[in-house]
Design an enzyme around this catalytic site. Sequence first.
Site, PDB file in Angstrom:
ATOM      1  CB  SER A 194      -0.917  -0.187   1.314  1.00  0.00           C
ATOM      2  OG  SER A 194      -1.377   1.345   1.585  1.00  0.00           O
ATOM      3  CE1 TYR A 207      -4.408  -2.776   4.996  1.00  0.00           C
ATOM      4  CE2 TYR A 207      -3.388  -0.512   4.550  1.00  0.00           C
ATOM      5  CZ  TYR A 207      -4.297  -1.504   4.003  1.00  0.00           C
ATOM      6  OH  TYR A 207      -4.100  -1.808   2.669  1.00  0.00           O
TER       7      TYR A 207
END
Length: 338
Positions: A194, A207
């Site tokens: 990401s 995360y």
Amino acid sequence: MSDVESLPPPLSEKRHLHNPLGLALQLTVLFVELFISMLVSLYHIFVPLPQKDITGQVVLITGTGRGIGRELAKEFARKGCKVACAEIQPNLNAETIELVNKLVPDSCKGYQVDVGSLDSVRALKKQVLSDLGSVDILVNNAGIIAGGSLTTDLDPLLIENLTKVNFLSHIWMCKTFLPEMIARNNGHIVCIASMSAISGLANACLYTSCKWAITGLMESLREELRLNPKNKIKTSVVCPYFVNTSAEYVNNWTCRVPELSAERCAKDIVRGTRENQVIFSIPREQYFAACFMKIVPQNVRDRFYDIFKSKVNNIRVDEKKHFASYKILAGEFNAKTK
Ligand SMILES: NC(=O)c1ccc[n+]([C@@H]2O[C@H](COP(=O)([O-])OP(=O)(O)OC[C@H]3O[C@@H](n4cnc5c(N)ncnc54)[C@H](O)[C@@H]3O)[C@@H](O)[C@H]2O)c1
Ligand SMILES: *[C@@H]1O[C@H](CO)[C@@H](O)[C@H](O)[C@H]1NC(C)=O
Ligand SMILES: *[C@@H]1O[C@H](CO)[C@@H](O)[C@H](O)[C@H]1NC(C)=O
Ligand SMILES: *[C@@H]1O[C@H](CO)[C@@H](O)[C@H](O)[C@H]1NC(C)=O
């Protein structure tokens, strides 16, 4: 304590730079190479890089039930690949398989797996190997999008379960599928990280830390593979910006630059894979901006983040028991392990 031997004292030998003349020569060559490579990169801004042919290759994708994974399955099928779709939610995966096989007949097969469990991943390998043969391209896409801040009272077990799915899974998948690739000296491992793997993000430290860990894992794995000068196994890390895969996600974050669609994201992932890109963001320029921001003074960096601030609500998985992601973490979808 008395049983423990004390450590030997440090060596007192004088430290010196090893072979300084040789080093100067190596660095000179390095700078020449840098200059040439920058010219080549400039050229490729205008002339696209060649993309490798992946027709007929076996592609295993995890997390294909929805979102980016589903779009990836479609895109790889369009490119003529045999696609193995591995997902924890069988009902969602069945929809994906139907869609993909409608698009390209007989291109896709489905498997249930919990990527957070090594036993389940090993069972997956057995099935895929006997159905389709060795995996040429492994795409580690499955992940759970969840907020989580260290300043709130998150259940430690939930943190452990999230880390299993978002990070340990990458280790299990690589560990399980690498031996075959090494034996054939062929294959490509693609991990979906990401943009938050290159910077920090408030209310998402669980995360993001998994995504940072994935990039470290893959960079080290690549170094290990490079120990074999004849290595042909490729690795790619993809860093997508926010993607609008679900209203549930989009409603819980605010970002200045609009989200990407899953289709666009999947197209770019397949292109980057075919170009053998080692690490790239979607959109591509964000990676360069984020890396550049790492070397500017901190106040400028803070200002940059203030301008492009993405605000993520603290979506606490433990408050959202009806969310599919919570059910996955709580072990409600038990995948077969035999
Ligand atoms: N959506 C975004 O904004 C965004 C941005 C950057 C990166 N990513 C990453 O891209 C990947 C896909 O994201 P998405 O938006 O499509 O997510 P999504 O939630 O839409 O889909 C994820 C899929 O993975 C499956 N899955 C979850 N846990 C699993 C497990 N243990 N075993 C097998 N399958 C499991 C889910 O059931 C679901 O079908 C994730 O790794 C995510 O972190 C997403
Ligand atoms: C995401 O955005 C695209 C357009 O950019 C739109 O077609 C699609 O419906 C959106 N998906 C969701 C889940 O909101
Ligand atoms: C997150 O999104 C859901 C679904 O759209 C919404 O009901 C919820 O209020 C949002 N949560 C927060 C903290 O904004
Ligand atoms: C974590 O996973 C274990 C094993 O699947 C499960 O028993 C437990 O309920 C999960 N805990 C949370 C908080 O999700």
